[in-house]
Design an enzyme around this catalytic site. Structure first.
Site, PDB file in Angstrom:
ATOM      1  N   ASN A  60      -2.712  -5.485  12.901  1.00 55.92           N
ATOM      2  CA  ASN A  60      -3.999  -4.810  13.090  1.00 55.92           C
ATOM      3  C   ASN A  60      -4.821  -5.388  14.238  1.00 55.92           C
ATOM      4  OD1 ASN A  60      -3.900  -2.676  11.144  1.00 55.92           O
ATOM      5  ND2 ASN A  60      -3.954  -4.268   9.581  1.00 55.92           N
ATOM      6  N   ASN A  84      -3.636 -10.222   7.651  1.00 52.22           N
ATOM      7  CA  ASN A  84      -3.277  -8.943   8.286  1.00 52.22           C
ATOM      8  C   ASN A  84      -4.396  -8.232   9.045  1.00 52.22           C
ATOM      9  OD1 ASN A  84      -0.760  -9.436   7.357  1.00 52.22           O
ATOM     10  ND2 ASN A  84      -0.818  -7.942   5.671  1.00 52.22           N
ATOM     11  N   HIS A 127      -7.472 -10.783  -0.248  1.00 57.63           N
ATOM     12  CA  HIS A 127      -6.741 -10.421   0.974  1.00 57.63           C
ATOM     13  C   HIS A 127      -7.438 -11.070   2.169  1.00 57.63           C
ATOM     14  CE1 HIS A 127      -4.110  -8.503   3.635  1.00 57.63           C
ATOM     15  NE2 HIS A 127      -4.061  -7.286   3.107  1.00 57.63           N
ATOM     16  N   TYR A 171      -7.571  -7.860   8.405  1.00 55.56           N
ATOM     17  CA  TYR A 171      -8.677  -7.233   7.676  1.00 55.56           C
ATOM     18  C   TYR A 171      -9.904  -8.151   7.696  1.00 55.56           C
ATOM     19  CZ  TYR A 171      -5.068  -3.906   6.600  1.00 55.56           C
ATOM     20  OH  TYR A 171      -4.073  -2.978   6.736  1.00 55.56           O
ATOM     21  N   THR A 212       0.843  -1.194   0.000  1.00 56.07           N
ATOM     22  CA  THR A 212       0.000   0.000   0.000  1.00 56.07           C
ATOM     23  C   THR A 212       0.879   1.246   0.000  1.00 56.07           C
ATOM     24  OG1 THR A 212      -1.861  -1.086   1.048  1.00 56.07           O
ATOM     25  CG2 THR A 212      -1.616   1.272   1.479  1.00 56.07           C
TER      26      THR A 212
END
Ligand SMILES: Cc1cc2nc3c(=O)[nH]c(=O)nc-3n(C[C@H](O)[C@H](O)[C@H](O)COP(=O)(O)O)c2cc1C
Length: 363
Positions: free
Chosen positions: A236, A179, A176, A181, A27
């Site tokens: 996260n 991580n 994805h 999410y 990102t």
């Protein structure tokens, strides 16, 4: 004997890759108005086209799926057109590129959400993490739990994102699932306290991820579909009590769908590889198709893991930021340039497209 060196070609699903060096998703927060990829982004990716495969930066499948400022989307015609310029630029240099499909779930901020609404999550549990918004880092907002009847819409947004990615010229997609999410939040019991068919047991917590994988594979073909997983990463603010059982189950379900690859962040994303015990070989065996390994690899570790059969491809993240010619540098043993940490997220060409390739030896 098969040549397993980093610089040997590899058949990944339907694709033939020139080498086994994968550019990991990164990102960089440089999309234009309407979260449309820019010409500068096309230059950046084209500079890195000697990677056997580029995985794009995480790309939101809906506005609700966005968690950071200026990240690109894949849900409007303008975004598809912007990405088309990127894929054309990479293909013109003989590269291969797939899109990472992203829904951040609770890792977001009301200022990024439609109508200033709360971000969505499996359960109304705020993550202890920050997001990049309004040109700075801020705590994520308090999320609300998704209703059961909203989940088909999430699956549909992933499916549409995958269809749009192919329309934009991508060679495939990576879901994805890592991580911390949305899909990882559902899989991990620290973030998922649901009592319906999407919470509780290992099978229930995997359900949304598997439904998304099935819908995407059905849309673009399983051999153009892969998924990123990070079984033990605390990225996260997620945690789970049973990563091995959870992710072995997920790998077995993904095998039934015949996905092309799993892309595994081994250890803590960008941190220690040995943060928690986990048997990655068991995960690889449970899945059966291609295995992309990531996290903290250098050339020696990459060659060792390819040679002993623990991985088929190696994804490099941070090294690609300051070394557009990473493949050539690894091959020639040229020292790697270092990242400027102040230009990682947002901005323009500085610290993005102005990292030079190493001079050729006779230049
Ligand atoms: C600046 C930056 C941006 C990242 N963005 C993403 C992303 O969009 N999607 C993702 O799955 N991982 C992302 N990551 C994690 C990397 O893909 C990778 O897993 C991590 O850097 C560890 O690999 P490395 O040791 O080769 O850098 C990002 C990492 C960095 C440093």
């Amino acid at each position: 004997m098969t040549d397993t060196s980093l610089f040997s070609s590899y058949a990944l699903g339907d694709l033939t890759l020139a080498n086994r060096v994968v550019m990991a998703p990164l990102t960089r927060n440089r999309a234009g108005a309407g979260f449309v990829p820019t010409a500068l982004m096309a230059d950046y990716y084209a500079q890195r086209a000697s990677a056997g495969l580029i995985i794009s930066e995480a790309t939101q499948i809906s506005q609700q799926g966005q968690g950071y400022q200026d990240t690109p989307g894949i849900y409007t015609p303008e975004q598809i057109a912007g990405w088309r310029a990127v894929t054309d630029a990479v293909h013109a240099k003989g590269g291969r590129i797939i899109l990472q499909l992203w829904h951040v779930g609770r890792v977001s901020h009301v200022d990024l959400q439609p109508g200033g609404a709360a971000p969505v999550a499996p359960s109304a549990i705020r993550a202890e993490t920050k997001t990049f918004v309004n040109n700075g880092f801020a705590d994520v907002s308090e999320p609300r739990a998704l209703a059961l009847d909203e989940l088909p819409g999430i699956v549909e947004d992933f499916r549409r994102g995958a269809a749009n990615a192919i329309a934009a010229g991508f060679d495939g997609v990576e879901i994805h699932g890592a991580n911390g999410y949305l899909l990882d939040q559902f899989a991990k019991d620290g973030a998922n306290h649901r009592s319906d068919a999407y919470g509780g047991s290992v099978e229930n917590r995997a359900r949304l991820m598997i439904e998304v994988a099935a819908a995407v594979a059905n849309e673009v073909g399983p051999q153009r579909t892969g998924i990123r997983l990070s079984p033990v990463s605390p990225a996260n603010g997620v945690a789970t009590s049973d990563p091995q059982a959870q992710f072995d189950h997920i790998a077995r379900e993904l095998k039934k769908l015949d996905l092309a690859f799993i892309h595994v962040v081994e250890g803590a994303t960008g941190g220690p590889r040995d943060i928690a015990p986990f048997d990655y070989a068991a995960l690889r065996t449970a899945f059966g198709n291609s295995y992309i390994a990531n996290n903290g690899y250098d050339r020696d570790l990459a060659e060792a893991r390819l040679a002993d059969g623990s991985a088929d491809l190696i994804a490099f993240g941070r090294p690609f930021i300051a070394n557009p010619d990473l493949v050539e540098r690894l091959k020639a043993g040229i020292p790697l340039a270092q990242i400027d940490p102040t230009t990682l997220y947002g901005g323009g060409a500085k610290g993005y497209t102005d990292y030079p390739a190493a001079p050729t030896p006779d230049a």
